[in-house]
Design an enzyme around this catalytic site. Structure first.
Site, PDB file in Angstrom:
ATOM      1  N   ASP A  86     -24.753  92.141 -25.285  1.00  0.00           N
ATOM      2  CA  ASP A  86     -23.776  91.087 -25.574  1.00  0.00           C
ATOM      3  C   ASP A  86     -22.339  91.554 -25.753  1.00  0.00           C
ATOM      4  O   ASP A  86     -21.449  90.734 -25.989  1.00  0.00           O
ATOM      5  CB  ASP A  86     -24.227  90.304 -26.821  1.00  0.00           C
ATOM      6  CG  ASP A  86     -24.476  91.217 -28.023  1.00  0.00           C
ATOM      7  OD1 ASP A  86     -23.830  92.281 -28.139  1.00  0.00           O
ATOM      8  OD2 ASP A  86     -25.332  90.855 -28.860  1.00  0.00           O
TER       9      ASP A  86
ATOM     10  N   GLN B 209     -29.710  98.142 -27.861  1.00  0.00           N
ATOM     11  CA  GLN B 209     -30.554  97.462 -26.871  1.00  0.00           C
ATOM     12  C   GLN B 209     -29.884  96.160 -26.446  1.00  0.00           C
ATOM     13  O   GLN B 209     -30.390  95.473 -25.571  1.00  0.00           O
ATOM     14  CB  GLN B 209     -31.910  97.112 -27.497  1.00  0.00           C
ATOM     15  CG  GLN B 209     -32.731  98.297 -27.925  1.00  0.00           C
ATOM     16  CD  GLN B 209     -33.990  97.832 -28.644  1.00  0.00           C
ATOM     17  OE1 GLN B 209     -33.953  97.444 -29.813  1.00  0.00           O
ATOM     18  NE2 GLN B 209     -35.113  97.861 -27.962  1.00  0.00           N
TER      19      GLN B 209
ATOM     20  N   ILE C  46     -29.834  91.035 -42.222  1.00  0.00           N
ATOM     21  CA  ILE C  46     -29.003  92.177 -41.826  1.00  0.00           C
ATOM     22  C   ILE C  46     -27.547  92.016 -42.271  1.00  0.00           C
ATOM     23  O   ILE C  46     -26.940  92.951 -42.795  1.00  0.00           O
ATOM     24  CB  ILE C  46     -29.071  92.366 -40.295  1.00  0.00           C
ATOM     25  CG1 ILE C  46     -30.481  92.832 -39.907  1.00  0.00           C
ATOM     26  CG2 ILE C  46     -28.027  93.366 -39.805  1.00  0.00           C
ATOM     27  CD1 ILE C  46     -30.780  92.730 -38.430  1.00  0.00           C
TER      28      ILE C  46
ATOM     29  N   SER D  22     -34.135  95.781 -34.765  1.00  0.00           N
ATOM     30  CA  SER D  22     -34.986  96.044 -33.602  1.00  0.00           C
ATOM     31  C   SER D  22     -36.424  96.136 -34.067  1.00  0.00           C
ATOM     32  O   SER D  22     -36.712  96.735 -35.104  1.00  0.00           O
ATOM     33  CB  SER D  22     -34.589  97.365 -32.934  1.00  0.00           C
ATOM     34  OG  SER D  22     -35.554  97.713 -31.943  1.00  0.00           O
TER      35      SER D  22
ATOM     36  N   HIS E 117     -29.807  98.779 -22.249  1.00  0.00           N
ATOM     37  CA  HIS E 117     -30.207  97.688 -21.357  1.00  0.00           C
ATOM     38  C   HIS E 117     -29.022  97.076 -20.616  1.00  0.00           C
ATOM     39  O   HIS E 117     -29.119  95.978 -20.083  1.00  0.00           O
ATOM     40  CB  HIS E 117     -30.952  96.596 -22.137  1.00  0.00           C
ATOM     41  CG  HIS E 117     -32.234  97.083 -22.751  1.00  0.00           C
ATOM     42  ND1 HIS E 117     -32.869  96.432 -23.773  1.00  0.00           N
ATOM     43  CD2 HIS E 117     -32.997  98.174 -22.482  1.00  0.00           C
ATOM     44  CE1 HIS E 117     -33.970  97.094 -24.122  1.00  0.00           C
ATOM     45  NE2 HIS E 117     -34.064  98.156 -23.358  1.00  0.00           N
TER      46      HIS E 117
END
Ligand SMILES: [Zn+2]
Length: 253
Positions: free
Chosen positions: A109, A106, A243, A200, A126
């Site tokens: 970057d 999503q 993460i 997410s 996206h």
């Protein structure tokens, strides 16, 4: 199962990865926060201060196009400086090892590509904010070029030679989801045996559909996210730790 601690999380994840034939990582903003990319949707994030500019407004008004580019250039410092984090590097390792054929993201970057995953294997739901395209003829433009023209014109967005509007290659609110990435993400979700949802919240449609699609087709579902998600109940492993800390042991050396 919610992993009670980091060690258990890593050992469970390690077993799932080892036993997997095809892993599909699905990433959201959380994987990039340690890289200095703000999570626009988070409380206090950019989008809570500045309403995002919808696609129709961008198309309808030169002022909105100028404003949209002005905001983009403000963020350029963060985007230009950002380097892949531990999560990106771990996933690039799974990719190189042939465990993960692609990454669905999503994020806009470009950090998965910089980490070494071939652009064709980064499925961007996206789009991508690190370059621009003409909305009419699809000609690609580099941001440095757009910026230079913008400043030279007294902070007004340049148009393409064909007369079309130039916009970052992102999918704006109100702009249709790109068909090809959606279809590839769906195929990957249906055909993996481990689906790794990372960073997410899994609430933004259509992102929410993929974990369930994978699960229904027999994959193990792993959710690594700081906050709970709606799918934690059906997940095989839920990890609520940082993460980077969780994925660091999977970086190939
Ligand atoms: Zn054009």
């Amino acid at each position: 199962m919610i992993a009670p601690d980091l060690e258990t999380a890593i050992s469970r994840l390690s077993a799932l990865i080892e036993g997997a034939r095809t892993i599909v990582p699905f990433t959201g903003a959380g994987i990039s926060t340690e890289c200095g990319i703000p999570d626009f949707r988070s409380p206090g994030g950019l989008w809570t201060k500045n309403q995002p500019i919808a696609f129709d407004d961008f198309m309808a008004s030169a002022e909105m196009r100028d404003e949209s580019w002005r905001r983009r250039f403000i963020m350029e410092e963060s985007f230009a400086k950002a380097k892949p984090g531990r999560g990106h590097r771990a996933l690039a390792g799974l990719y190189r090892a042939g465990k993960a054929p692609a990454v669905v993201t999503q994020n806009i970057d470009n950090l998965h590509q910089i980490s070494g995953i071939a652009p064709a294997d980064v499925i961007e739901l996206h789009g991508n904010t690190t370059y621009a395209v003409c909305l009419e003829c699809t000609q690609r433009y580099e941001l440095s070029w757009v910026w230079q023209k913008f400043e030279a014109a007294g902070r007004h967005a340049p148009d393409c030679g064909c007369g079309g509007y130039i916009k970052t290659a992102t999918v704006s609110f109100g702009q249709g989801m790109p068909a090809e990435p959606m279809q590839r993400a769906e195929e990957l979700s249906r055909n993996c045996d481990v689906f790794l949802a990372i960073g997410s919240s899994l609430v933004v449609w259509p992102a929410a559909g993929f974990p369930l699609m994978a699960k229904r087709n027999g994959a193990a579902l792993v959710i690594i996210n700081r906050e709970p998600t709606e799918f934690d109940d059906v997940a095989d492993l839920v990890v609520r730790h940082d993460i980077g800390d969780v994925l660091a042991p999977f970086i190939a050396h």
